[in-house]
Design a protein around this motif. Structure first.
Motif, PDB file in Angstrom:
ATOM      1  N   ALA A  21       6.053   1.201   6.997  1.00 19.73           N
ATOM      2  CA  ALA A  21       4.642   0.815   7.027  1.00 19.73           C
ATOM      3  C   ALA A  21       4.483  -0.648   7.414  1.00 19.73           C
ATOM      4  CB  ALA A  21       3.994   1.075   5.669  1.00 19.73           C
ATOM      5  N   ALA A  22       5.334  -1.503   6.855  1.00 18.36           N
ATOM      6  CA  ALA A  22       5.282  -2.933   7.173  1.00 18.36           C
ATOM      7  C   ALA A  22       5.606  -3.178   8.644  1.00 18.36           C
ATOM      8  CB  ALA A  22       6.260  -3.702   6.283  1.00 18.36           C
ATOM      9  N   ASP A  23       6.639  -2.492   9.155  1.00 17.32           N
ATOM     10  CA  ASP A  23       7.020  -2.669  10.562  1.00 17.32           C
ATOM     11  C   ASP A  23       5.913  -2.200  11.496  1.00 17.32           C
ATOM     12  OD1 ASP A  23       9.468  -3.704   9.861  1.00 17.32           O
ATOM     13  OD2 ASP A  23      10.562  -1.817  10.128  1.00 17.32           O
ATOM     14  N   ALA A  24       5.298  -1.044  11.148  1.00 17.47           N
ATOM     15  CA  ALA A  24       4.226  -0.513  11.995  1.00 17.47           C
ATOM     16  C   ALA A  24       3.025  -1.449  12.004  1.00 17.47           C
ATOM     17  CB  ALA A  24       3.819   0.877  11.510  1.00 17.47           C
ATOM     18  N   MET A  25       2.690  -2.009  10.845  1.00 17.53           N
ATOM     19  CA  MET A  25       1.562  -2.934  10.769  1.00 17.53           C
ATOM     20  C   MET A  25       1.869  -4.231  11.499  1.00 17.53           C
ATOM     21  SD  MET A  25      -1.525  -3.550   9.778  1.00 17.53           S
ATOM     22  CE  MET A  25      -2.053  -2.556   8.369  1.00 17.53           C
ATOM     23  N   ARG A  26       3.076  -4.723  11.343  1.00 15.42           N
ATOM     24  CA  ARG A  26       3.449  -5.972  12.008  1.00 15.42           C
ATOM     25  C   ARG A  26       3.337  -5.832  13.524  1.00 15.42           C
ATOM     26  NH1 ARG A  26       8.006  -6.193  10.064  1.00 15.42           N
ATOM     27  NH2 ARG A  26       7.579  -7.532   8.256  1.00 15.42           N
ATOM     28  N   SER A  27       3.825  -4.730  14.049  1.00 16.92           N
ATOM     29  CA  SER A  27       3.753  -4.494  15.493  1.00 16.92           C
ATOM     30  C   SER A  27       2.311  -4.329  15.950  1.00 16.92           C
ATOM     31  CB  SER A  27       4.558  -3.242  15.859  1.00 16.92           C
ATOM     32  OG  SER A  27       5.929  -3.421  15.570  1.00 16.92           O
ATOM     33  N   HIS A  28       1.493  -3.751  15.085  1.00 19.63           N
ATOM     34  CA  HIS A  28       0.091  -3.512  15.421  1.00 19.63           C
ATOM     35  C   HIS A  28      -0.698  -4.816  15.509  1.00 19.63           C
ATOM     36  CE1 HIS A  28      -3.913  -1.813  15.391  1.00 19.63           C
ATOM     37  NE2 HIS A  28      -4.182  -2.307  14.200  1.00 19.63           N
ATOM     38  N   VAL A  29      -0.447  -5.722  14.578  1.00 15.29           N
ATOM     39  CA  VAL A  29      -1.245  -6.954  14.501  1.00 15.29           C
ATOM     40  C   VAL A  29      -0.707  -8.042  15.416  1.00 15.29           C
ATOM     41  CG1 VAL A  29      -2.036  -8.810  12.978  1.00 15.29           C
ATOM     42  CG2 VAL A  29      -1.994  -6.448  12.153  1.00 15.29           C
ATOM     43  N   ALA A  30       0.624  -8.140  15.511  1.00 16.23           N
ATOM     44  CA  ALA A  30       1.223  -9.201  16.326  1.00 16.23           C
ATOM     45  C   ALA A  30       0.764  -9.061  17.770  1.00 16.23           C
ATOM     46  CB  ALA A  30       2.739  -9.128  16.246  1.00 16.23           C
ATOM     47  N   ALA A  75       0.827  -1.207   0.000  1.00 17.46           N
ATOM     48  CA  ALA A  75       0.000   0.000   0.000  1.00 17.46           C
ATOM     49  C   ALA A  75       0.862   1.258   0.000  1.00 17.46           C
ATOM     50  CB  ALA A  75      -0.936   0.001   1.204  1.00 17.46           C
ATOM     51  N   ALA A  76       1.964   1.230   0.720  1.00 12.38           N
ATOM     52  CA  ALA A  76       2.850   2.401   0.781  1.00 12.38           C
ATOM     53  C   ALA A  76       3.446   2.707  -0.590  1.00 12.38           C
ATOM     54  CB  ALA A  76       3.963   2.164   1.803  1.00 12.38           C
ATOM     55  N   ARG A  77       3.644   1.674  -1.396  1.00 12.79           N
ATOM     56  CA  ARG A  77       4.220   1.879  -2.730  1.00 12.79           C
ATOM     57  C   ARG A  77       3.156   2.249  -3.763  1.00 12.79           C
ATOM     58  NH1 ARG A  77       6.545  -3.276  -2.079  1.00 12.79           N
ATOM     59  NH2 ARG A  77       5.453  -3.909  -3.978  1.00 12.79           N
TER      60      ARG A  77
END
Length: 230
Positions: free
Chosen positions: A199-208, A101-103
């Motif tokens: 964006a990937a790191d923020a989402m990963r931390s959010h969902v994990a 999505a960021a790209r």
């Protein structure tokens, strides 16, 4: 709307019946291994067996309920190890969506995400965790769509069905909604800036769901079951 046998208001809509039965499983009112009798549930909710049957079918798709020919539907016990594994996989899949999505996000896409985030803020202000849960899912689904990978979106949808009940329960923890909203803001900022890795790191931390957060969820589930058995 009708009142159940406890005097609580319920609706005959299947999604709300599903949520109501789901809540009873998570709170231990319906324990692992318990048979879900359509007739008894229909009488309790003041509906026909058809919407109950549909709700149980939907819960079977989530893995909370298992259906057997000629035997009926039974509550499944999802163990902590499997639950942690599912959240771990979900975090990676959602992170890939955020990276894409960021790209790929257009200005119109970013406007859509802003609107979804605002809907989450309004839901958070309401203080109702279920209202926030559905606004939260709209935010996540918008990112999945913007990511543009249909197969990935489909696979996430399958796993999301398995995790829906636990993600709803997780949001009932004190201060979790506020933290979730702040995490959304970080994800949105990274996507808006075109920062795919962030964006990937923020989402990963959010969902994990890890460490204390995971321990709290398991403790809540176990406490609910113990309270129901008492």
């Amino acid at each position: 709307m009708r009142k159940d046998t406890k005097g609580d208001m319920v609706t005959t809509d299947t999604p709300n019946l599903r949520d109501a039965i789901e809540d009873r499983i998570l709170t231990g009112a319906l324990r692992p291994g318990a048979r879900l009798d359509e007739v008894s549930l229909a009488q309790e909710f003041g509906v026909s067996r058809t919407p109950i049957r549909q709700a149980l079918f939907q819960l079977a798709a989530t893995g909370l309920v298992e259906q057997f020919p000629r035997r009926g539907a039974f509550v499944v016990d999802t163990g902590p190890a499997r639950l942690r594994e599912m959240f771990e996989v979900m975090a990676e899949l959602e992170a890939l969506c955020a990276r894409n999505a960021a790209r790929r996000a257009s200005q119109a896409d970013l406007q859509t995400l802003e609107e979804c985030h605002e809907a989450c803020r309004i839901a958070a202000d309401s203080g109702d965790s279920d209202t926030y849960y559905y606004a939260n899912e709209a935010f996540h689904d918008a990112i999945r769509v913007i990511g543009g990978n249909g197969f990935l979106h489909q696979e996430i949808g399958r796993l999301q069905k398995r995790l829906q009940a636990f993600r709803r329960l997780q949001l009932r923890a004190r201060a979790r909604i506020g933290a979730s909203l702040r995490e959304h803001a970080a994800i949105l900022a990274a996507i808006g800036a075109g920062q795919s890795a962030e964006a990937a790191d923020a989402m990963r931390s959010h969902v994990a769901i890890q460490n204390e957060q995971f321990t709290d969820l398991i403790a809540t589930l176990q406490r609910n079951k113990s309270s129901s058995a008492a």
